[in-house]
Design an enzyme around this catalytic site. Structure first.
Site, PDB file in Angstrom:
ATOM      1  N   GLY A  14       5.402 -12.402  14.564  1.00 14.89           N
ATOM      2  CA  GLY A  14       5.667 -11.686  15.813  1.00 14.89           C
ATOM      3  C   GLY A  14       6.718 -12.386  16.657  1.00 14.89           C
ATOM      4  CB  CYS A  26       0.572 -12.627   3.696  1.00 14.48           C
ATOM      5  SG  CYS A  26       0.141 -12.387   5.399  1.00 14.48           S
ATOM      6  CG  HIS A  74       0.194  12.266 -17.945  1.00 15.18           C
ATOM      7  ND1 HIS A  74      -1.090  11.915 -17.597  1.00 15.18           N
ATOM      8  CD2 HIS A  74       0.223  12.357 -19.307  1.00 15.18           C
ATOM      9  CE1 HIS A  74      -1.812  11.819 -18.703  1.00 15.18           C
ATOM     10  NE2 HIS A  74      -1.043  12.074 -19.750  1.00 15.18           N
TER      11      HIS A  74
END
Ligand code: NDP
Length: 452
Positions: free
Chosen positions: A18, A50, A441
């Site tokens: 931040g 992280c 797929h």
């Protein structure tokens, strides 16, 4: 923009996700900016959260692939794992990122002090190491959060996620306190690397904030993989033995556990120690957080806060967004607010889980009429495996509007798949939109458009 009344336009306390984002953006809007960071630029996410965690997750996933490579015809002789090599490689990557953060600040002409800053007034801080006082028109607190270690005799023998990346050797037996994000991620890492893992929690809920079906699936799979759970258990005492091992006594009527490492992961508390909040009249909230309005402003008009120290949503991308919005609003004449809806999140457990939107129970309470679609499938990768581990996806739909409110997924690559799917949820797409999308797929992600 520089204002001669003060040394800086903006002084940021804390050089994590931040704080660094806010500094860089404010500077790019023309502000004169400085940051104080007492440890290493980069903050929890980069230095001890992280990033190094995800590298350990990758490392441990190799174990799984190698163990199952035989199913696909491979013979691998002389397989061996060396913890110091991994640990040092992770440390080198952290060093590289730390240097990149430092360079980013330099490129944006943001001054940085390797020091602890303490508020001494609405526009001033004192740097503890140098004793220097620095003034600024605006101050931003972005000091993050710190692991909480509950009090019990012998708790000094425990480590937290701060230390876990630096272990000298790979422990044979690990006890983990807590069953939240950090506990479940490290349980997966250590289990895959061949350690004996026991997770101890005060309740029988793992990952409390996630949908119950995901939690139950993870509990079943991780138990089958060999992780032991001791629920409704508290720590009575921990003793250090002569050989350096630990004896962990719980209050659950079962015997003590012999361990090499006790990792405590029972939550993180906003980091406000020694910040001088009382000097300027900021009273922390019930969870130790700095109360702010939706601009990030504290009760002192010149002092703002972003990220974990405000305990709104303790996630890196939120801290980054809050820092960015703050800088654009205060220094770029572009008022912006962070939207806290549809925040995707993931737990890098093994298998991982990921979600966006309310759990089924929360949605039922919030929206009343909902439709729930599920897919319980065997990932193709496991087709040859003796291990029966099924993936599970859940879609929660608003019955009146057909809007997809939430997606919950557990299975290989769930975080990667969910990030893309979260765009559709954030955009307010409907179940009909998902149905109208042709399946790709064969993939696991196709389950998202095949739920009927
Ligand atoms: P969490 O809040 O995820 O979990 C805390 C765990 O500790 C729960 O199981 C809780 O039990 C238990 N607990 C809480 N207080 C006590 C106590 N006083 N005594 C004993 N047990 C207790 O915390 P973590 O430390 O795992 O992580 C901190 C934060 O960091 C997370 O909330 C998350 O925001 C962030 N994080 C995010 C990650 C990601 O995005 N993948 C990864 C790692 C961290 P119970 O629920 O039963 O009450």
């Amino acid at each position: 923009m520089a204002d001669a009344t003060y040394d800086y336009d903006l002084f940021v306390i804390g050089g994590g996700s931040g704080g660094v984002r806010a500094s860089r953006i404010a500077a790019s809007h023309g502000a004169k900016v400085a940051v104080a960071e007492s440890f290493r630029l980069g903050g929890t996410c980069v230095i001890r959260g992280c990033v190094p965690k995800k590298l350990l997750v990758y490392a441990s996933q190799f174990a799984d692939s190698l163990n199952h490579a035989g199913d696909y015809g491979w013979t691998i002789e002389g397989m061996r794992f060396d913890w110091p090599s991994l640990r040092d490689a992770v440390a080198r990557e952290v060093d590289r990122l730390n240097a990149a953060y430092t360079r980013t600040l330099d490129t944006h002409h943001v001054a940085h002090f390797h020091d602890h800053a303490e508020l001494t007034g609405p526009h001033s801080v004192r740097l503890r190491g140098s004793g220097q006082t620095v003034t600024a028109r605006t101050i931003l607190i972005a000091t993050g959060a710190w692991p909480v270690v509950p009090a019990f005799p012998g708790s000094e023998h425990a480590i937290t996620s701060n230390e876990v990346f630096h272990l000298e050797t790979l422990p044979k037996r690990v006890v983990i306190a807590g069953a939240g994000y950090i506990a479940m991620e490290f349980a997966g890492v250590f289990n895959a690397l061949g350690c004996e893992v026991t997770v101890v929690n005060r309740t029988d809920a793992i990952l409390r904030t996630y949908d119950i079906d995901l939690r139950e699936r993870l509990l079943a799979i991780s138990s089958a993989r060999g992780i032991t759970y001791r629920f409704h258990a508290g720590f009575e005492r921990v003793e250090k033995e002569a050989d350096g091992s630990l004896t962990v006594h719980l209050n659950d009527c079962e015997g003590p556990i012999a361990a090499d490492v006790l990792l405590v992961a029972t939550g993180r508390r906003p980091q406000t120690d020694g910040l001088g909040l009382d000097t300027v009249g900021i009273a922390p909230g019930a969870r130790g957080e700095i109360p702010v309005d939706d601009e990030g402003r504290t009760v002192v008009p010149s002092i703002f806060a972003v990220g974990d120290v405000t305990a709104r949503v303790q996630l890196t991308p939120i801290a980054i967004r809050e820092g960015h919005a703050f800088a654009d609003t205060q220094f770029g004449a572009q008022p912006r607010r962070v939207a806290y809806d549809a925040i995707p999140s993931a737990v890098f457990s093994q298998p991982p889980l990921a979600a966006v939107g309310p759990t089924e129970a929360q949605a039922r309470e919030q929206y009343g009429e909902i439709k729930v679609y599920t897919s319980d499938f065997r990932p193709m990768k496991n087709a040859f495996s003796k291990r029966i581990e099924r993936g599970f996806y859940k879609m929660v739909v608003d019955a009146r509007t057909d809007r997809v409110l939430a997606l919950h997924m557990i299975g290989p690559e769930a975080p990667e798949i969910l990030q893309a799917a979260a765009i559709a949820v954030k955009a307010g797409l409907t179940k009909a939109d998902f149905d109208a999308t042709v399946a790709l797929h064969p993939s696991m992600a196709e389950e998202l458009v095949l739920m009927r």
